[in-house]
Design an enzyme around this catalytic site. Structure first.
Site, PDB file in Angstrom:
ATOM      1  N   ASP A 164       0.841  -1.206   0.000  1.00  0.00           N
ATOM      2  CA  ASP A 164       0.000   0.000   0.000  1.00  0.00           C
ATOM      3  C   ASP A 164       0.873   1.252   0.000  1.00  0.00           C
ATOM      4  OD1 ASP A 164       0.880  -0.187   2.592  1.00  0.00           O
ATOM      5  OD2 ASP A 164      -1.066   0.166   3.530  1.00  0.00           O
ATOM      6  N   SER A 165       2.197   1.063   0.041  1.00  0.00           N
ATOM      7  CA  SER A 165       3.119   2.178  -0.178  1.00  0.00           C
ATOM      8  C   SER A 165       2.874   2.811  -1.543  1.00  0.00           C
ATOM      9  CB  SER A 165       4.571   1.703  -0.069  1.00  0.00           C
ATOM     10  OG  SER A 165       4.786   0.574  -0.901  1.00  0.00           O
ATOM     11  N   ASP A 199      -1.148  -6.094  -0.233  1.00  0.00           N
ATOM     12  CA  ASP A 199      -1.439  -5.471   1.063  1.00  0.00           C
ATOM     13  C   ASP A 199      -2.927  -5.225   1.234  1.00  0.00           C
ATOM     14  OD1 ASP A 199       0.603  -5.028   2.860  1.00  0.00           O
ATOM     15  OD2 ASP A 199       1.265  -3.153   1.915  1.00  0.00           O
ATOM     16  N   LYS A 222      -1.251  -9.301   2.938  1.00  0.00           N
ATOM     17  CA  LYS A 222      -0.459  -8.863   4.096  1.00  0.00           C
ATOM     18  C   LYS A 222      -1.307  -7.866   4.872  1.00  0.00           C
ATOM     19  CE  LYS A 222       3.257  -5.953   3.769  1.00  0.00           C
ATOM     20  NZ  LYS A 222       2.775  -4.784   4.543  1.00  0.00           N
ATOM     21  N   GLU A 248      -1.240  -5.304   8.625  1.00  0.00           N
ATOM     22  CA  GLU A 248      -0.408  -4.734   9.687  1.00  0.00           C
ATOM     23  C   GLU A 248      -1.034  -4.991  11.052  1.00  0.00           C
ATOM     24  OE1 GLU A 248       0.462  -0.603   8.942  1.00  0.00           O
ATOM     25  OE2 GLU A 248       1.189  -1.011   6.914  1.00  0.00           O
ATOM     26  N   GLU A 289       9.438  -4.249  10.182  1.00  0.00           N
ATOM     27  CA  GLU A 289       9.820  -2.956   9.599  1.00  0.00           C
ATOM     28  C   GLU A 289      10.389  -2.018  10.663  1.00  0.00           C
ATOM     29  OE1 GLU A 289       6.977  -1.006   7.036  1.00  0.00           O
ATOM     30  OE2 GLU A 289       8.221   0.803   6.897  1.00  0.00           O
TER      31      GLU A 289
END
Ligand code: KIV
Length: 290
Positions: free
Chosen positions: A67-68, A106, A136, A138, A205
């Protein structure tokens, strides 16, 4: 002769014959390093478009549609505004451009945190509409139940702990995590919870080297570090960062080639040639044959 057909439900290209066997989630899971296990570190990079995926695919075990992309290609301040539809469009593009690497997409902020059921609906859309084999998400202890729910229902999950950019409004900044004991202990508990919940890999991270080492030694899933030292089982970088295409370069990034300089030079040359009437030449001009 190879033939490409398009699956109209997913708009995924399916070449026939297939160029090779794609890396699977169990294969990635089995690439955990350990004492006495000679295992090369996992290689992962982010990809958001088909052409980039084609270029990265032969060299990578895993491609992450991160999602960056919100920051890197949409110019957003954070990943918070990224939507499920954006992730699905880019996920499908990356799957179309790759045949070898395992592809993970993501889950964007707001698409999974409410409940395991919400997460399942979002993740099922991602897998159905992109052809990727994993998602993925978070979060550590707070997301363990959701990870367990998804993995038990056919959705492989990569966990992501330490610096979690979607929590920017709680964290207040993107600094490395785990500098004090309380924060370090929390990251270790998060990694353990995600591991026990069944994540097949864990992104670490922006964490101190000692924390990454200890987690990597204690969890059963491979750890994939970004700003988390070489003690992880694999590494991931944002591709635009390592190619010098993003304005800010975080300390943990190595710029392997400065493509920004090369693009600027090429565009300057083009602009000069257009303005001086030296582009296009005869070579780039259509004329009747004959
Ligand atoms: O969104 C992303 O690109 C990521 C990587 C930084 C791991 O989550």
């Amino acid at each position: 002769m190879s033939k490409i057909t398009i699956d109209t439900d997913t708009s995924r290209a399916t070449p026939n014959p297939r160029p090779g066997k794609r890396m699977t989630v169990p294969k990635i899971r089995s690439m955990k390093r350990g004492p006495g296990i000679a295992q090369e570190p996992l290689v992962m990079l982010t990809a958001y478009t088909t052409r980039t995926a084609q270029l990265l695919d032969p060299h990578c075990d895993m491609l992450l549609v991160g999602d960056s992309l919100g920051n890197v290609i949409y110019g957003l301040d954070s990943t918070v505004p990224v939507t499920l539809d954006m992730m699905i469009a880019h996920g499908a593009a990356v799957v179309r451009g790759s045949w070898h690497a395992q592809v993970t997409v993501d889950m964007p902020f707001g698409s999974y945190e409410e409940s395991p059921q919400q997460a399942y609906r979002s993740a099922a859309r991602i897998l159905k509409e992109t052809g990727a084999s994993a998602v993925k998400l978070e979060g550590g202890e707070a997301m363990a139940e959701t990870i367990h729910f998804l993995t038990n229902r056919g959705i492989p999950v990569i966990g992501h702990v330490g610096l979690t950019p979607q929590a920017i409004n709680v964290l207040g900044g993107y600094r490395a995590r785990g500098r004090d004991d309380a924060e370090a202990d929390k990251i270790k508990r998060d990694a353990k919870a995600v591991d026990e919940a069944g994540a097949f890999a864990i992104v670490l991270e922006g964490v101190m080297e000692e924390i990454a080492s200890e987690i990597t030694r204690s969890v059963s899933a491979p750890t994939i570090g970004i700003g988390a030292s070489k003690d992880c089982d694999g590494q991931v970088l944002v591709t635009e960062d390592m190619l010098g295409l993003f304005e800010r370069t975080p300390r943990f990034v190595k710029v392997y080639h400065n493509l920004a300089d090369q693009i600027s030079a090429a565009v300057e040359e083009y602009a000069n040639e257009v303005r001086s009437n030296s582009f296009p030449t005869d070579e780039q001009t259509y004329r009747p044959k004959g």
